[in-house]
Enzyme design. Structure first.
Site, PDB file in Angstrom:
ATOM      1  N   ASP A 158      10.938  -0.205   3.568  1.00  0.00           N
ATOM      2  CA  ASP A 158      11.552   0.980   3.299  1.00  0.00           C
ATOM      3  C   ASP A 158      12.570   0.694   2.057  1.00  0.00           C
ATOM      4  O   ASP A 158      12.210   1.543   1.003  1.00  0.00           O
ATOM      5  CB  ASP A 158      12.420   1.499   4.252  1.00  0.00           C
ATOM      6  CG  ASP A 158      13.593   0.717   5.035  1.00  0.00           C
ATOM      7  OD1 ASP A 158      13.649  -0.337   4.840  1.00  0.00           O
ATOM      8  OD2 ASP A 158      14.582   1.215   5.415  1.00  0.00           O
ATOM      9  N   TRP A 202       5.383  -6.698  13.983  1.00  0.00           N
ATOM     10  CA  TRP A 202       5.719  -8.238  14.126  1.00  0.00           C
ATOM     11  C   TRP A 202       6.796  -8.669  13.249  1.00  0.00           C
ATOM     12  O   TRP A 202       6.309  -9.626  12.276  1.00  0.00           O
ATOM     13  CB  TRP A 202       4.474  -9.036  14.405  1.00  0.00           C
ATOM     14  CG  TRP A 202       3.438  -8.684  15.133  1.00  0.00           C
ATOM     15  CD1 TRP A 202       3.053  -8.810  16.502  1.00  0.00           C
ATOM     16  CD2 TRP A 202       2.475  -7.424  14.790  1.00  0.00           C
ATOM     17  NE1 TRP A 202       2.086  -8.256  17.022  1.00  0.00           N
ATOM     18  CE2 TRP A 202       1.646  -7.387  16.007  1.00  0.00           C
ATOM     19  CE3 TRP A 202       2.269  -6.550  13.740  1.00  0.00           C
ATOM     20  CZ2 TRP A 202       0.635  -6.358  16.324  1.00  0.00           C
ATOM     21  CZ3 TRP A 202       1.080  -5.870  13.947  1.00  0.00           C
ATOM     22  CH2 TRP A 202       0.632  -5.573  15.161  1.00  0.00           C
ATOM     23  N   ARG A 203       8.035  -8.947  13.710  1.00  0.00           N
ATOM     24  CA  ARG A 203       9.105  -9.122  12.611  1.00  0.00           C
ATOM     25  C   ARG A 203      10.318  -9.919  13.263  1.00  0.00           C
ATOM     26  O   ARG A 203      11.472 -10.258  12.577  1.00  0.00           O
ATOM     27  CB  ARG A 203       9.640  -8.033  12.049  1.00  0.00           C
ATOM     28  CG  ARG A 203      10.442  -6.924  12.808  1.00  0.00           C
ATOM     29  CD  ARG A 203      10.782  -5.534  12.491  1.00  0.00           C
ATOM     30  NE  ARG A 203      10.906  -5.297  10.942  1.00  0.00           N
ATOM     31  CZ  ARG A 203      11.131  -4.070  10.710  1.00  0.00           C
ATOM     32  NH1 ARG A 203      10.935  -3.094  11.512  1.00  0.00           N
ATOM     33  NH2 ARG A 203      11.327  -4.013   9.207  1.00  0.00           N
ATOM     34  N   GLY A 248      10.044   9.387   2.365  1.00  0.00           N
ATOM     35  CA  GLY A 248      11.407   9.407   2.197  1.00  0.00           C
ATOM     36  C   GLY A 248      11.911   8.211   1.201  1.00  0.00           C
ATOM     37  O   GLY A 248      12.828   8.539   0.400  1.00  0.00           O
ATOM     38  N   ASP A 249      11.252   7.132   1.136  1.00  0.00           N
ATOM     39  CA  ASP A 249      11.660   6.062   0.424  1.00  0.00           C
ATOM     40  C   ASP A 249      11.423   6.286  -1.189  1.00  0.00           C
ATOM     41  O   ASP A 249      12.261   5.986  -1.811  1.00  0.00           O
ATOM     42  CB  ASP A 249      10.893   4.794   0.746  1.00  0.00           C
ATOM     43  CG  ASP A 249      10.868   4.402   2.274  1.00  0.00           C
ATOM     44  OD1 ASP A 249      11.996   4.823   2.830  1.00  0.00           O
ATOM     45  OD2 ASP A 249       9.983   3.875   2.738  1.00  0.00           O
TER      46      ASP A 249
END
Length: 312
Positions: free
Chosen positions: A29, A103-104, A260-261
Site C-alpha cells: 500500500d 505470506w509475510r 485507495g493508495d
C-alpha cells in the site's frame, strides 16, 4: 523541494487466477502510493523516499531497481542478510473486486526497526517535511516495535514533521479489532492528515456513515480529514467545514487493488505543492480512475505519463 518519506512494506505480487495464468510483479500500500507520487510530480518538486527493509536476493534487488526507475529515493531501504520480501496473491472476481492471500510473517520489513542501521534512517527522517504511513505499516510490526514507532513519530512531529495516515484496516493482520483500535488511538493524536476509507472505518469502528467517521476523527483534533467513499468520491473536513468531491465515473473497472493508495498519491502530490484540498482530491480521483482500469497494484508508466503534465 519538499521531502516525503513513506514507511511500509513492499511484497512480491502474484496476480491472476490460481492454477491459471499468474503474473509476477510487486506491490504494497505505501509503496504503491510512493510510486504514483513520484510519477505525477516533476523531479525537482518532491523527493519521494521509501522507508523499508528488503533482502539481498535478486528479487529484492530487482524491486529496488524498479523503484529507482520510477523516481523513488531508495537510500532509506535497508537490506537484511537473513530475510527477504513477503509474498501476496490477488484473486479477482468478474467485477474486478479482489481478495488477498499473504505470506509475510518473516519478511525483512517486519523487522525494520530491529535492523542495526535503522537509527541512521530515523536520524534522516528528522529532515523530511512529511511522513506517510498506513495501518498496514503498523500491523506488520511486532507489538513492541509498533509502540516504539509511534513514540518516534511523536518526537518527529515535535520537530515539525507532518504526519499523514491511512488507516487501511486489514483484520487478518491484527490479533483482534481491539488491538488495532488501541494502536490507532495512540497514533491519531499525532496525525495532521487522515486519509481513510469509509469501508475500513465501518469495519473497524462500526461507523454508521461518513459523518460518524468525521466526528470520531475530529475528536483527535486532526486538522485535515479526508474520507474516501469509493466510486462516489471523498468528503473533506477542514476546520469543521465539510466539502464533498465527487468522482468521474469509470466504466472499465479491471482491478481495484490500488484504488485507495493511488488516490492518496494524487492527493499528497497536490498537498505538498500547496494546492487546495478540493483540487488534491480531484487529483486523487484522477490517478485512481486510471489505475483501476489496469491489472495489478503498479501499472505501466505509460498509463500515467500524461498526469505529470496535467498536474503541473
Amino acid at each position: 523541494m519538499k521531502k516525503l518519506a513513506l514507511i511500509g512494506e513492499c511484497m512480491i505480487e502474484l496476480n491472476g487466477e490460481p492454477f491459471g495464468n499468474m503474473r509476477q510483479t510487486y506491490g504494497g500500500d505505501t509503496l504503491n502510493t510512493a510510486t504514483y507520487v513520484a510519477r505525477v510530480c516533476l523531479p525537482n518538486q518532491i523527493e519521494v523516499s521509501y522507508v523499508s527493509a528488503l533482502g539481498q536476493d535478486k528479487l529484492s534487488q530487482g524491486m529496488i531497481e524498479h523503484w529507482q526507475a520510477d523516481g523513488i529515493n531508495t537510500d532509506l531501504v535497508l537490506r537484511d542478510e537473513n530475510r527477504s520480501a513477503g509474498l501476496y496473491l490477488i484473486q479477482l472476481d468478474k467485477s474486478g473486486e479482489r481478495t488477498f492471500l499473504y505470506w509475510r510473517n518473516q519478511s525483512a520489513a517486519r523487522y525494520l526497526l530491529q535492523h542495526p542501521n535503522y537509527p541512521n534512517v530515523l536520524e534522516k527522517l528528522k529532515s523530511v517535511d512529511m511522513i506517510y504511513l498506513s495501518g498496514i505499516s503498523l500491523a506488520i510490526l511486532p507489538e513492541n516495535d509498533r509502540t516504539l514507532l509511534i513514540e518516534q513519530l511523536r518526537e518527529l512531529k515535535k520537530s515539525g514533521v507532518e504526519i499523514a495516515f491511512d488507516s487501511n484496516y486489514r483484520p487478518k493482520l491484527w490479533d483482534n479489532a481491539q488491538q488495532a483500535q488501541d494502536c490507532y488511538n495512540a497514533l491519531l493524536p499525532l496525525v495532521d492528515i487522515a486519509l481513510v476509507t469509509f469501508d475500513d472505518e465501518e469495519m473497524l469502528w462500526a461507523d454508521s456513515d461518513e459523518q460518524a467517521t468525521i466526528t470520531r476523527l475530529s475528536s483527535f483534533n486532526i486538522p485535515k480529514i479526508i474520507v474516501k467513499q469509493g466510486s462516489l468520491g471523498a468528503t473533506i473536513c477542514e476546520n469543521s467545514k465539510q466539502t464533498f468531491v465527487p468522482t468521474i465515473p469509470v466504466k472499465n473497472v479491471v482491478d481495484t487493488t490500488s484504488a485507495g493508495d493511488s488516490f492518496n498519491a494524487g492527493f499528497l502530490a497536490g498537498y505538498l505543492q500547496g494546492k487546495s484540498l478540493e483540487i488534491c482530491c480531484q487529483q486523487g480521483n484522477q490517478v485512481a480512475g486510471i489505475v483501476i482500469q489496469h491489472k495489478g497494484a503498479i501499472i505501466e508508466q505509460s498509463a500515467t505519463e500524461y498526469l505529470r503534465k496535467a498536474f503541473n
